[in-house]
Structure formats: structure tokens, C-alpha cells
Design a protein around this motif. Structure first.
Motif, PDB file in Angstrom:
ATOM      1  N   SER A  34       0.836  -1.198   0.000  1.00  0.00           N
ATOM      2  CA  SER A  34       0.000   0.000   0.000  1.00  0.00           C
ATOM      3  C   SER A  34       0.871   1.248   0.000  1.00  0.00           C
ATOM      4  O   SER A  34       1.981   1.254   0.535  1.00  0.00           O
ATOM      5  N   LEU A  35       0.330   2.279  -0.596  1.00  0.00           N
ATOM      6  CA  LEU A  35       0.997   3.571  -0.663  1.00  0.00           C
ATOM      7  C   LEU A  35       0.316   4.492   0.342  1.00  0.00           C
ATOM      8  O   LEU A  35      -0.913   4.563   0.389  1.00  0.00           O
ATOM      9  N   SER A  36       1.105   5.167   1.142  1.00  0.00           N
ATOM     10  CA  SER A  36       0.510   6.057   2.140  1.00  0.00           C
ATOM     11  C   SER A  36       1.325   7.333   2.254  1.00  0.00           C
ATOM     12  O   SER A  36       2.477   7.395   1.842  1.00  0.00           O
ATOM     13  N   VAL A  37       0.682   8.343   2.814  1.00  0.00           N
ATOM     14  CA  VAL A  37       1.338   9.621   3.023  1.00  0.00           C
ATOM     15  C   VAL A  37       1.279   9.967   4.507  1.00  0.00           C
ATOM     16  O   VAL A  37       0.301   9.668   5.185  1.00  0.00           O
ATOM     17  N   HIS A  55       5.496  18.461   5.991  1.00  0.00           N
ATOM     18  CA  HIS A  55       5.779  18.077   4.613  1.00  0.00           C
ATOM     19  C   HIS A  55       5.208  16.685   4.354  1.00  0.00           C
ATOM     20  O   HIS A  55       5.278  15.815   5.209  1.00  0.00           O
ATOM     21  N   ALA A  56       4.680  16.488   3.148  1.00  0.00           N
ATOM     22  CA  ALA A  56       4.156  15.173   2.777  1.00  0.00           C
ATOM     23  C   ALA A  56       5.324  14.209   2.559  1.00  0.00           C
ATOM     24  O   ALA A  56       6.282  14.523   1.849  1.00  0.00           O
ATOM     25  N   ALA A  57       5.253  13.054   3.172  1.00  0.00           N
ATOM     26  CA  ALA A  57       6.260  12.003   2.999  1.00  0.00           C
ATOM     27  C   ALA A  57       5.525  10.732   2.558  1.00  0.00           C
ATOM     28  O   ALA A  57       4.725  10.173   3.314  1.00  0.00           O
ATOM     29  N   TRP A  58       5.768  10.300   1.331  1.00  0.00           N
ATOM     30  CA  TRP A  58       5.094   9.129   0.775  1.00  0.00           C
ATOM     31  C   TRP A  58       5.922   7.885   1.033  1.00  0.00           C
ATOM     32  O   TRP A  58       7.152   7.914   0.975  1.00  0.00           O
ATOM     33  N   SER A  59       5.228   6.772   1.301  1.00  0.00           N
ATOM     34  CA  SER A  59       5.939   5.511   1.519  1.00  0.00           C
ATOM     35  C   SER A  59       5.121   4.336   0.980  1.00  0.00           C
ATOM     36  O   SER A  59       3.895   4.362   0.966  1.00  0.00           O
ATOM     37  N   LYS A  75       8.152  12.205  -4.352  1.00  0.00           N
ATOM     38  CA  LYS A  75       6.864  12.821  -4.682  1.00  0.00           C
ATOM     39  C   LYS A  75       6.512  12.672  -6.163  1.00  0.00           C
ATOM     40  O   LYS A  75       5.361  12.411  -6.510  1.00  0.00           O
ATOM     41  N   ASP A  76       7.488  12.781  -7.038  1.00  0.00           N
ATOM     42  CA  ASP A  76       7.201  12.699  -8.473  1.00  0.00           C
ATOM     43  C   ASP A  76       6.937  11.263  -8.948  1.00  0.00           C
ATOM     44  O   ASP A  76       6.532  11.052 -10.080  1.00  0.00           O
ATOM     45  N   VAL A  78       4.774   9.268  -7.167  1.00  0.00           N
ATOM     46  CA  VAL A  78       3.543   8.861  -6.477  1.00  0.00           C
ATOM     47  C   VAL A  78       2.465   8.375  -7.436  1.00  0.00           C
ATOM     48  O   VAL A  78       1.863   7.318  -7.218  1.00  0.00           O
ATOM     49  N   ASP A  79       2.176   9.113  -8.509  1.00  0.00           N
ATOM     50  CA  ASP A  79       1.102   8.702  -9.427  1.00  0.00           C
ATOM     51  C   ASP A  79       1.400   7.340 -10.058  1.00  0.00           C
ATOM     52  O   ASP A  79       0.525   6.487 -10.147  1.00  0.00           O
ATOM     53  N   ASP A  80       2.642   7.126 -10.487  1.00  0.00           N
ATOM     54  CA  ASP A  80       3.014   5.853 -11.092  1.00  0.00           C
ATOM     55  C   ASP A  80       2.941   4.714 -10.079  1.00  0.00           C
ATOM     56  O   ASP A  80       2.401   3.643 -10.370  1.00  0.00           O
ATOM     57  N   VAL A  81       3.454   4.940  -8.879  1.00  0.00           N
ATOM     58  CA  VAL A  81       3.422   3.899  -7.845  1.00  0.00           C
ATOM     59  C   VAL A  81       1.980   3.592  -7.451  1.00  0.00           C
ATOM     60  O   VAL A  81       1.611   2.426  -7.281  1.00  0.00           O
ATOM     61  N   ARG A  82       1.141   4.605  -7.334  1.00  0.00           N
ATOM     62  CA  ARG A  82      -0.275   4.396  -6.993  1.00  0.00           C
ATOM     63  C   ARG A  82      -0.951   3.510  -8.045  1.00  0.00           C
ATOM     64  O   ARG A  82      -1.679   2.567  -7.714  1.00  0.00           O
ATOM     65  N   ARG A  83      -0.690   3.782  -9.331  1.00  0.00           N
ATOM     66  CA  ARG A  83      -1.274   2.982 -10.418  1.00  0.00           C
ATOM     67  C   ARG A  83      -0.782   1.533 -10.345  1.00  0.00           C
ATOM     68  O   ARG A  83      -1.567   0.591 -10.474  1.00  0.00           O
TER      69      ARG A  83
END
Length: 115
Positions: A34-37, A55-59, A75-76, A78-83
Motif C-alpha cells: 500500500s501507498l501512504s502519506v 511536509h508530505a512524505a510518501w511511503s 513525490k514525483d 507517487v502517481d506511477d506507484v499508486r497505479r
């Protein structure tokens, strides 16, 4: 298998199973987990994060070799990892459904097998 179960229920299970298998060839770029912020503070007293949300930290959190892993995601990405995580989840759901269909076909085989 020597004996294949017959009837409308067996046919429906086989059709669904093969439709799922055609729909999901084994993709190469799927991701588990799972992807979370979360919010972090950088520690600079003049930064907006000192008083605000941070600050947003995605993992990405996933299991590997029986252990939980958490990896930071830029951060850049995130969209690809989410998909890729969503596609991985859809693939896992389809695989579970195929395995369940196999188990149900096995049960039907046992019930229909001549004694």
C-alpha cells in the motif's frame, strides 16, 4: 484430472476462471502493498512545517521474505506507484478468484464422480 465436473455451475466457474486468466497475463510492473502519506517536520524553525501540517512524505509498505518493509517514495513517483499498486491489488484479487474457482471445481468433481 481424469474427471471434469459437468453442468451449468462447473461451466460458469470455468468460464469465469479463463476470462480472468485472459484478462490478467502476468504483468511485469505490478507492486504489492500500500501507498501512504504522512507528515514530517524538517526541523527548520522558519519553515512553514514548524507551525503547519508538515511536509508530505510518501511511503510504500509491503512484505518481503516474511518481513514488513517500508520504503520512501519520491513525490514525483507517487502517481506511477499508486497505479502500479492498484494494478497489483486487482491482479491479486483475480488470482484469489481463480484459485477459489479451482477449489469449487474440485468440490464439484468430488460430488459428481461416479462411485
Amino acid at each position: 484430472m481424469e474427471f471434469e465436473p459437468k453442468g451449468p455451475e462447473a461451466a460458469r466457474l470455468r468460464q469465469r476462471k479463463f476470462a480472468l486468466l485472459r484478462q490478467f497475463p502476468f504483468p511485469q510492473d505490478l507492486l504489492p502493498g500500500s501507498l501512504s502519506v504522512s507528515s514530517t517536520r524538517c526541523g527548520k524553525p522558519t519553515c512553514h512545517c514548524a507551525k503547519g501540517e508538515g511536509h508530505a512524505a510518501w511511503s510504500l509498505t509491503f512484505m518481503a521474505a516474511g518481513k514488513k518493509r517500508v520504503e520512501r517514495i519520491p513525490k514525483d513517483w507517487v502517481d506511477d506507484v499508486r497505479r502500479r499498486v492498484a494494478a497489483g491489488r486487482a491482479f491479486q484479487d483475480a488470482l484469489r478468484e481463480v484459485l477459489t474457482a479451482n477449489a469449487e471445481l474440485l468440490v464439484l468433481r468430488r460430488k459428481q464422480q461416479p462411485r
